[in-house]
Motif scaffolding. Structure first.
Motif, PDB file in Angstrom:
ATOM      1  N   ALA A  75       0.470  -1.551  -0.354  1.00 21.59           N
ATOM      2  CA  ALA A  75      -0.038  -0.088  -0.063  1.00 21.59           C
ATOM      3  C   ALA A  75       0.961   1.365   0.237  1.00 21.59           C
ATOM      4  N   PHE A  76       1.611   1.222   0.748  1.00 24.74           N
ATOM      5  CA  PHE A  76       2.836   2.459   0.585  1.00 24.74           C
ATOM      6  C   PHE A  76       3.660   2.908  -0.145  1.00 24.74           C
ATOM      7  N   LEU A  77       4.248   1.484  -1.563  1.00 26.10           N
ATOM      8  CA  LEU A  77       4.674   1.598  -1.893  1.00 26.10           C
ATOM      9  C   LEU A  77       3.788   1.922  -3.487  1.00 26.10           C
ATOM     10  N   ALA A  78       2.650   1.666  -3.092  1.00 25.03           N
ATOM     11  CA  ALA A  78       2.054   1.875  -3.973  1.00 25.03           C
ATOM     12  C   ALA A  78       1.468   3.531  -4.848  1.00 25.03           C
ATOM     13  N   GLN A  79       2.382   4.342  -3.527  1.00 21.00           N
ATOM     14  CA  GLN A  79       2.133   5.590  -4.002  1.00 21.00           C
ATOM     15  C   GLN A  79       3.737   6.184  -4.373  1.00 21.00           C
ATOM     16  N   ASN A  80       3.293   7.019  -4.327  1.00 24.90           N
ATOM     17  CA  ASN A  80       4.955   7.900  -4.996  1.00 24.90           C
ATOM     18  C   ASN A  80       5.340   8.288  -3.945  1.00 24.90           C
ATOM     19  N   GLY A  81       7.056   9.413  -3.714  1.00 28.54           N
ATOM     20  CA  GLY A  81       7.071   9.792  -3.028  1.00 28.54           C
ATOM     21  C   GLY A  81       8.499   9.056  -1.904  1.00 28.54           C
ATOM     22  N   GLU A  82       9.637   9.807  -1.215  1.00 32.87           N
ATOM     23  CA  GLU A  82      10.284   8.684  -0.504  1.00 32.87           C
ATOM     24  C   GLU A  82       9.084   8.549   0.687  1.00 32.87           C
ATOM     25  N   LYS A  83       9.376   9.704   0.958  1.00 34.03           N
ATOM     26  CA  LYS A  83       8.561   9.082   2.217  1.00 34.03           C
ATOM     27  C   LYS A  83       7.890   7.563   2.210  1.00 34.03           C
ATOM     28  N   SER A  84       7.292   7.519   1.177  1.00 38.56           N
ATOM     29  CA  SER A  84       6.074   6.259   1.432  1.00 38.56           C
ATOM     30  C   SER A  84       6.849   5.101   1.137  1.00 38.56           C
ATOM     31  N   PHE A  85       7.828   5.559   0.468  1.00 39.19           N
ATOM     32  CA  PHE A  85       9.038   4.061  -0.260  1.00 39.19           C
ATOM     33  C   PHE A  85       9.743   3.786   1.325  1.00 39.19           C
ATOM     34  N   LEU A  86      10.044   4.764   1.958  1.00 40.49           N
ATOM     35  CA  LEU A  86      10.628   4.139   3.347  1.00 40.49           C
ATOM     36  C   LEU A  86       9.789   2.905   4.240  1.00 40.49           C
ATOM     37  N   ALA A  87       8.400   4.457   4.476  1.00 40.70           N
ATOM     38  CA  ALA A  87       7.678   3.249   4.612  1.00 40.70           C
ATOM     39  C   ALA A  87       7.179   2.108   4.317  1.00 40.70           C
ATOM     40  N   GLY A  88       7.543   1.606   3.043  1.00 45.47           N
ATOM     41  CA  GLY A  88       6.537   0.870   2.650  1.00 45.47           C
ATOM     42  C   GLY A  88       8.540  -0.287   2.930  1.00 45.47           C
ATOM     43  N   LEU A  89       9.561  -0.357   3.008  1.00 41.55           N
ATOM     44  CA  LEU A  89      10.803  -0.639   3.204  1.00 41.55           C
ATOM     45  C   LEU A  89      10.741  -1.114   4.287  1.00 41.55           C
ATOM     46  N   ALA A  90      10.037  -0.368   5.596  1.00 43.20           N
ATOM     47  CA  ALA A  90      10.314  -0.661   7.009  1.00 43.20           C
ATOM     48  C   ALA A  90       8.933  -1.731   7.151  1.00 43.20           C
ATOM     49  N   SER A  91       7.812  -1.570   6.318  1.00 42.85           N
ATOM     50  CA  SER A  91       6.978  -3.009   6.754  1.00 42.85           C
ATOM     51  C   SER A  91       8.000  -3.897   5.572  1.00 42.85           C
ATOM     52  N   PHE A  92       8.515  -3.801   4.716  1.00 45.82           N
ATOM     53  CA  PHE A  92       8.452  -5.231   4.245  1.00 45.82           C
ATOM     54  C   PHE A  92      10.124  -5.558   5.184  1.00 45.82           C
ATOM     55  N   LEU A  93      10.908  -4.999   5.943  1.00 47.75           N
ATOM     56  CA  LEU A  93      11.795  -5.690   6.412  1.00 47.75           C
ATOM     57  C   LEU A  93      10.877  -5.738   7.828  1.00 47.75           C
ATOM     58  N   ALA A  94      10.153  -5.215   8.337  1.00 48.53           N
ATOM     59  CA  ALA A  94       9.142  -6.217   9.458  1.00 48.53           C
ATOM     60  C   ALA A  94       8.593  -7.257   8.957  1.00 48.53           C
ATOM     61  N   ALA A  95       8.098  -7.394   8.143  1.00 49.41           N
ATOM     62  CA  ALA A  95       8.098  -8.929   7.494  1.00 49.41           C
ATOM     63  C   ALA A  95       8.476  -9.997   7.483  1.00 49.41           C
ATOM     64  N   HIS A  96       9.795  -9.719   6.798  1.00 51.01           N
ATOM     65  CA  HIS A  96      10.842 -10.196   6.686  1.00 51.01           C
ATOM     66  C   HIS A  96      11.424 -10.676   8.170  1.00 51.01           C
ATOM     67  N   LEU A  97      11.670  -9.983   8.950  1.00 55.68           N
ATOM     68  CA  LEU A  97      12.125 -10.992  10.174  1.00 55.68           C
ATOM     69  C   LEU A  97      10.388 -11.071  10.491  1.00 55.68           C
ATOM     70  N   VAL A  98       9.326 -11.345  11.128  1.00 53.73           N
ATOM     71  CA  VAL A  98       8.689 -12.096  10.813  1.00 53.73           C
ATOM     72  C   VAL A  98       8.608 -13.266   9.832  1.00 53.73           C
ATOM     73  N   TYR A  99       8.592 -13.850   8.759  1.00 53.83           N
ATOM     74  CA  TYR A  99       9.127 -14.648   7.885  1.00 53.83           C
ATOM     75  C   TYR A  99      10.399 -15.727   8.731  1.00 53.83           C
ATOM     76  N   ILE A 100      12.241 -14.186   8.526  1.00 53.94           N
ATOM     77  CA  ILE A 100      12.660 -15.326   9.106  1.00 53.94           C
ATOM     78  C   ILE A 100      12.026 -16.151  10.617  1.00 53.94           C
ATOM     79  N   ALA A 101      11.392 -16.049  12.016  1.00 54.38           N
ATOM     80  CA  ALA A 101      10.909 -16.241  12.769  1.00 54.38           C
ATOM     81  C   ALA A 101      10.320 -17.633  12.774  1.00 54.38           C
ATOM     82  N   LEU A 102       9.270 -17.216  11.081  1.00 52.47           N
ATOM     83  CA  LEU A 102       8.048 -18.479  10.954  1.00 52.47           C
ATOM     84  C   LEU A 102       9.200 -19.449  10.314  1.00 52.47           C
ATOM     85  N   PHE A 103      10.185 -19.201   9.451  1.00 52.87           N
ATOM     86  CA  PHE A 103      11.163 -20.534   8.967  1.00 52.87           C
ATOM     87  C   PHE A 103      12.077 -21.137  10.210  1.00 52.87           C
TER      88      PHE A 103
END
Length: 223
Positions: A75-103
């Motif tokens: 949802a963040f990356l669907a928008q334009n701008g650096e702030k949206s990109f960084l918010a999307g990056l943070a969300s995916f970082l959190a997702a990867h950490l959860v995936y690591i825990a799951l694995f």
């Protein structure tokens, strides 16, 4: 029609998966349009439905959490701008950490890597490619983005390695497609010239690989 879950098209899991794929296709067709609520809904909604699918069939809670965090990133990356990109990056970082825990919870630990050393091929390749790409990115990205991007690359490399400990091959394949999608996205966003002919295929490739990655990760845990 062959469906992954029993009960044919009438079964809720199969219907949910089909609706998810339909939204993913809808977003692919709208990808080059300006940001809109329809575009954002299609992008994030396709991943939310994968989380719903996981919950319907009793999949791991951590999988649903990782998918919801990914949908927020979409949802963040669907928008334009650096702030949206960084918010999307943070969300995916959190997702990867959860995936690591799951694995780590679902995986067989180092023992499976020792018994089946071929499982290290994709993580090693992903780490090498990620290191080279990171060095190139650090030469061109603005200073405030260097640390977030470095942390993200380390996290996704760790996610790729953790996926290799899960016995189900679909999980490692999904993780590899995730890495490939992110690598193409980084090249498209930061390294390609604005008029590069490669932009014609790069954007669609990022989305197709990413959606397939999330779908394979989901099916790897729920089938």
């Amino acid at each position: 029609m062959m469906m992954p879950f029993p009960g044919g098209l009438e079964a809720h899991p199969n219907g949910t998966l089909l609706f998810s794929a339909a939204l993913a296709l809808f977003y692919l067709l709208m990808q080059r349009r300006s940001p809109s609520w329809r575009r954002t809904f299609a992008k994030a909604g396709s991943i939310v439905l994968l989380a719903v699918l996981s919950l319907i069939v009793g999949g791991p809670v951590l999988l649903a959490v990782a998918l919801i965090l990914s949908a927020a990133g979409d949802a963040f990356l669907a928008q334009n701008g650096e702030k949206s990109f960084l918010a999307g990056l943070a969300s995916f970082l959190a997702a990867h950490l959860v995936y690591i825990a799951l694995f780590m919870v679902a995986g067989s630990g180092v023992e499976i890597l020792v018994a089946q050393p071929w499982r290290l091929a994709l993580p090693v390749a992903a780490t090498l490619v990620g290191a080279v790409l990171l060095l190139r990115l650090l030469q061109v990205v603005p200073a405030p983005m260097k640390l977030p991007i470095t942390v993200y690359v380390v996290a996704i490399a760790a996610m790729m390695l953790a996926s290799a400990t899960v016995p189900v091959p679909l999980v490692m394949l999904g993780a590899a497609l995730f890495v490939a999608s992110d690598a193409i996205l980084a090249v498209e966003r930061f390294l390609l010239a604005p008029n590069s002919a490669h932009r014609i295929w790069a954007g669609p490739a990022v989305w197709v690989l990413y959606y397939l990655a999330q779908a394979l990760l989901t099916l790897g845990f729920v089938l």
